[in-house]
Motif scaffolding. Structure first.
Motif, PDB file in Angstrom:
ATOM      1  N   ASP A   1      -4.587   0.469  -3.069  1.00 12.22           N
ATOM      2  CA  ASP A   1      -4.462   1.713  -2.297  1.00 12.22           C
ATOM      3  C   ASP A   1      -3.279   2.538  -2.807  1.00 12.22           C
ATOM      4  O   ASP A   1      -2.314   2.809  -2.091  1.00 12.22           O
ATOM      5  N   LEU A   2      -3.401   2.940  -4.056  1.00 13.27           N
ATOM      6  CA  LEU A   2      -2.369   3.749  -4.683  1.00 13.27           C
ATOM      7  C   LEU A   2      -2.576   5.233  -4.404  1.00 13.27           C
ATOM      8  O   LEU A   2      -1.621   6.013  -4.419  1.00 13.27           O
ATOM      9  N   VAL A   3      -3.827   5.647  -4.169  1.00 13.51           N
ATOM     10  CA  VAL A   3      -4.133   7.042  -3.846  1.00 13.51           C
ATOM     11  C   VAL A   3      -4.869   7.107  -2.507  1.00 13.51           C
ATOM     12  O   VAL A   3      -5.441   6.113  -2.058  1.00 13.51           O
ATOM     13  N   GLU A   4      -4.853   8.299  -1.885  1.00 14.98           N
ATOM     14  CA  GLU A   4      -5.592   8.469  -0.631  1.00 14.98           C
ATOM     15  C   GLU A   4      -7.092   8.304  -0.870  1.00 14.98           C
ATOM     16  O   GLU A   4      -7.802   7.726  -0.055  1.00 14.98           O
TER      17      GLU A   4
ATOM     18  N   ASN B   1      -9.440  -0.256  -1.346  1.00 12.99           N
ATOM     19  CA  ASN B   1     -10.609   0.490  -0.873  1.00 12.99           C
ATOM     20  C   ASN B   1     -10.425   2.003  -1.013  1.00 12.99           C
ATOM     21  O   ASN B   1     -11.382   2.737  -1.267  1.00 12.99           O
ATOM     22  N   HIS B   2      -9.192   2.495  -0.899  1.00 10.68           N
ATOM     23  CA  HIS B   2      -8.949   3.928  -1.085  1.00 10.68           C
ATOM     24  C   HIS B   2      -9.148   4.326  -2.552  1.00 10.68           C
ATOM     25  O   HIS B   2      -9.581   5.443  -2.840  1.00 10.68           O
ATOM     26  N   ASP B   3      -8.824   3.428  -3.461  1.00  6.63           N
ATOM     27  CA  ASP B   3      -8.938   3.707  -4.892  1.00  6.63           C
ATOM     28  C   ASP B   3     -10.383   3.703  -5.378  1.00  6.63           C
ATOM     29  O   ASP B   3     -10.679   4.243  -6.449  1.00  6.63           O
ATOM     30  N   TYR B   4     -11.276   3.073  -4.604  1.00  3.21           N
ATOM     31  CA  TYR B   4     -12.602   2.712  -5.122  1.00  3.21           C
ATOM     32  C   TYR B   4     -13.692   2.952  -4.082  1.00  3.21           C
ATOM     33  O   TYR B   4     -14.768   2.379  -4.156  1.00  3.21           O
ATOM     34  N   GLY B   5     -13.417   3.849  -3.092  1.00  6.59           N
ATOM     35  CA  GLY B   5     -14.256   3.912  -1.901  1.00  6.59           C
ATOM     36  C   GLY B   5     -15.482   4.789  -1.964  1.00  6.59           C
ATOM     37  O   GLY B   5     -16.233   4.863  -0.985  1.00  6.59           O
ATOM     38  N   THR B   6     -15.708   5.512  -3.063  1.00  7.51           N
ATOM     39  CA  THR B   6     -16.921   6.314  -3.252  1.00  7.51           C
ATOM     40  C   THR B   6     -17.382   6.140  -4.685  1.00  7.51           C
ATOM     41  O   THR B   6     -16.615   5.664  -5.544  1.00  7.51           O
TER      42      THR B   6
ATOM     43  N   PHE C   1     -18.397  -1.760  -4.074  1.00  9.31           N
ATOM     44  CA  PHE C   1     -17.694  -1.066  -3.010  1.00  9.31           C
ATOM     45  C   PHE C   1     -18.632  -0.825  -1.825  1.00  9.31           C
ATOM     46  O   PHE C   1     -19.849  -0.703  -1.984  1.00  9.31           O
ATOM     47  N   ASP C   2     -18.045  -0.786  -0.640  1.00  8.07           N
ATOM     48  CA  ASP C   2     -18.796  -0.590   0.593  1.00  8.07           C
ATOM     49  C   ASP C   2     -18.747   0.891   0.952  1.00  8.07           C
ATOM     50  O   ASP C   2     -17.721   1.394   1.418  1.00  8.07           O
ATOM     51  N   ALA C   3     -19.832   1.614   0.691  1.00  8.22           N
ATOM     52  CA  ALA C   3     -19.855   3.067   0.895  1.00  8.22           C
ATOM     53  C   ALA C   3     -19.628   3.418   2.361  1.00  8.22           C
ATOM     54  O   ALA C   3     -20.299   2.879   3.250  1.00  8.22           O
ATOM     55  N   MET C   4     -18.704   4.326   2.609  1.00  9.55           N
ATOM     56  CA  MET C   4     -18.402   4.768   3.962  1.00  9.55           C
ATOM     57  C   MET C   4     -19.254   5.996   4.297  1.00  9.55           C
ATOM     58  O   MET C   4     -19.396   6.900   3.465  1.00  9.55           O
ATOM     59  N   PRO C   5     -19.839   6.064   5.500  1.00  5.45           N
ATOM     60  CA  PRO C   5     -20.628   7.242   5.881  1.00  5.45           C
ATOM     61  C   PRO C   5     -19.783   8.512   5.808  1.00  5.45           C
ATOM     62  O   PRO C   5     -18.575   8.494   6.051  1.00  5.45           O
ATOM     63  N   ASP C   6     -20.437   9.637   5.482  1.00  7.96           N
ATOM     64  CA  ASP C   6     -19.731  10.909   5.320  1.00  7.96           C
ATOM     65  C   ASP C   6     -18.935  11.300   6.563  1.00  7.96           C
ATOM     66  O   ASP C   6     -17.824  11.834   6.458  1.00  7.96           O
TER      67      ASP C   6
ATOM     68  N   ASP D   1       0.817  -1.220   0.000  1.00  8.28           N
ATOM     69  CA  ASP D   1       0.000   0.000   0.000  1.00  8.28           C
ATOM     70  C   ASP D   1       0.850   1.270   0.000  1.00  8.28           C
ATOM     71  O   ASP D   1       1.734   1.430   0.844  1.00  8.28           O
ATOM     72  N   ARG D   2       0.558   2.178  -0.904  1.00  8.53           N
ATOM     73  CA  ARG D   2       1.155   3.522  -0.860  1.00  8.53           C
ATOM     74  C   ARG D   2       0.368   4.419   0.094  1.00  8.53           C
ATOM     75  O   ARG D   2       0.928   5.306   0.741  1.00  8.53           O
ATOM     76  N   CYS D   3      -0.944   4.197   0.199  1.00 14.95           N
ATOM     77  CA  CYS D   3      -1.856   4.957   1.052  1.00 14.95           C
ATOM     78  C   CYS D   3      -2.659   3.949   1.873  1.00 14.95           C
ATOM     79  O   CYS D   3      -2.630   2.746   1.565  1.00 14.95           O
ATOM     80  N   GLY D   4      -3.382   4.280   2.986  1.00 17.19           N
ATOM     81  CA  GLY D   4      -3.675   5.617   3.382  1.00 17.19           C
ATOM     82  C   GLY D   4      -2.667   6.220   4.338  1.00 17.19           C
ATOM     83  O   GLY D   4      -1.892   5.539   5.002  1.00 17.19           O
TER      84      GLY D   4
END
Length: 331
Positions: free
Chosen positions: A75-78, A111-116, A150-155, A45-48
């Motif tokens: 997880d290549l991006v935040e 998950n960071h790459d695809y989380g929203t 993807f599993d949407a994370m609450p705001d 992982d590069r991120c988070g």
């Protein structure tokens, strides 16, 4: 479904029914003339909450070492952006760095790459496929998407992630302090029932994705070793889909690479090997040697597979060792 490359020993497999696009989630092509003997690197992982420059240092090292190709476990991006422009800005930076190495580089979704939904849309626009496979001689490679769907994370959770990430970026020397602060804040937002399930690994592998890999495995039953890349470690999840994939792999020798937890783990059972990659730039989740920044080097020779761990924090430019005088000692 199959795209034939320069040589018959090399094949790429994509699910053309998934998304009609010419975009691909990898850089470059596998080297011409590649045979059953080759070496590749696996980056964690590069991120988070990445430390700036660490992943780039890893890329520079691999440019010198010249593996035949590179696998990345996600997880290549935040990420976690709801603004597509912000997501594109992150991808523009790191994609340019990877492309500049001229190394064949095969991405896995994290998950960071695809989380929203915005992150999903940007991935598909820029990279097209979210899972795929390829074959080199007698070795088969499967690249899974464990965020499907993807599993949407609450705001409110995303807000905590963003605040903590910014703090780590600003003061990386205080990462462990900010990680604890992040963990405590997340805990405060959870119900007692949710807290009990915090260590549960949620793996998403759609029926369409599983059907694709079943077809690939059936058509490549003669492969002597199969390598599986996934972000979340399926062997730690109560996932009927991953269990089904292992049923399909059956008694063939295989290795599963995963990431997500930023700490290196290795285990072997009968014909299967599980390797949870450590981090290559992401925040440490512990203080042991397994929590260092590292790269895994994999060598395939005459059907035999070996693994070597390169601790990136110990790799130094030779200019860091200036000359100094040596006093003659009697003795």
């Amino acid at each position: 479904m199959t795209t034939q490359l320069e040589r018959k020993l090399i094949e790429m497999f994509i699910d053309e029914s998934r998304i009609a696009t010419d975009k691909r989630p990898w850089f470059g092509q596998l080297p011409e003339g590649l045979t059953n003997d080759f070496s590749f690197a696996v980056m964690g992982d590069r991120c988070g909450m990445m430390t700036a420059g660490v992943f780039e240092k890893g890329l520079e090292l691999l440019q010198d070492l010249r593996p035949d190709f590179v696998l990345f476990v996600g997880d290549l991006v935040e990420g976690y952006w709801k603004d597509a422009a912000k997501a594109c800005e992150e991808w523009e930076y790191i994609d340019a760095k990877i492309a500049a190495t001229s190394l064949p580089f095969f991405q896995t979704i994290g998950n960071h790459d695809y989380g929203t939904q915005a992150m999903v849309d940007v991935w598909r626009e820029r990279k097209g496929m979210d899972y795929y496979a390829f074959r080199i001689g007698d070795s088969l490679f499967l690249t899974l998407n464990t965020e499907d769907p993807f599993d949407a994370m609450p705001d409110e959770f995303i807000d905590v992630v963003k605040r903590s990430t910014e703090k780590v970026h600003q003061e990386p020397e205080r990462t462990m302090e900010y990680m604890k602060e992040f963990y405590d804040e997340i805990i405060s937002l959870l119900t007692p029932e949710q807290q009990q399930g915090m260590n549960h690994v949620n793996v998403g592998i759609s029926a369409q994705q599983l059907a694709f890999f079943e077809k690939v495995l059936t058509e490549n039953a003669d492969a002597k070793h199969t390598f599986v890349s996934m972000h979340k470690p399926g062997w730690k999840a109560e996932s009927v889909e991953f269990a089904r994939l292992e049923e399909l792999l059956a008694d063939r020798p295989y290795t599963v690479f995963a990431g997500h937890f930023h700490s290196l783990e290795y285990s072997q059972q009968d014909n299967r090997t599980y390797i949870q990659l450590g981090r290559t730039g992401a925040a440490a989740h512990g203080t042991g040697r397994a929590d260092d920044n590292l790269i895994l080097w994999v060598t395939v020779r005459s059907g035999s597979v070996s693994y070597r761990v390169m601790h990136l924090d110990g790799v130094t430019d030779v200019a860091a060792y200036p000359p100094h005088s040596h006093e003659q000692k009697e003795g």
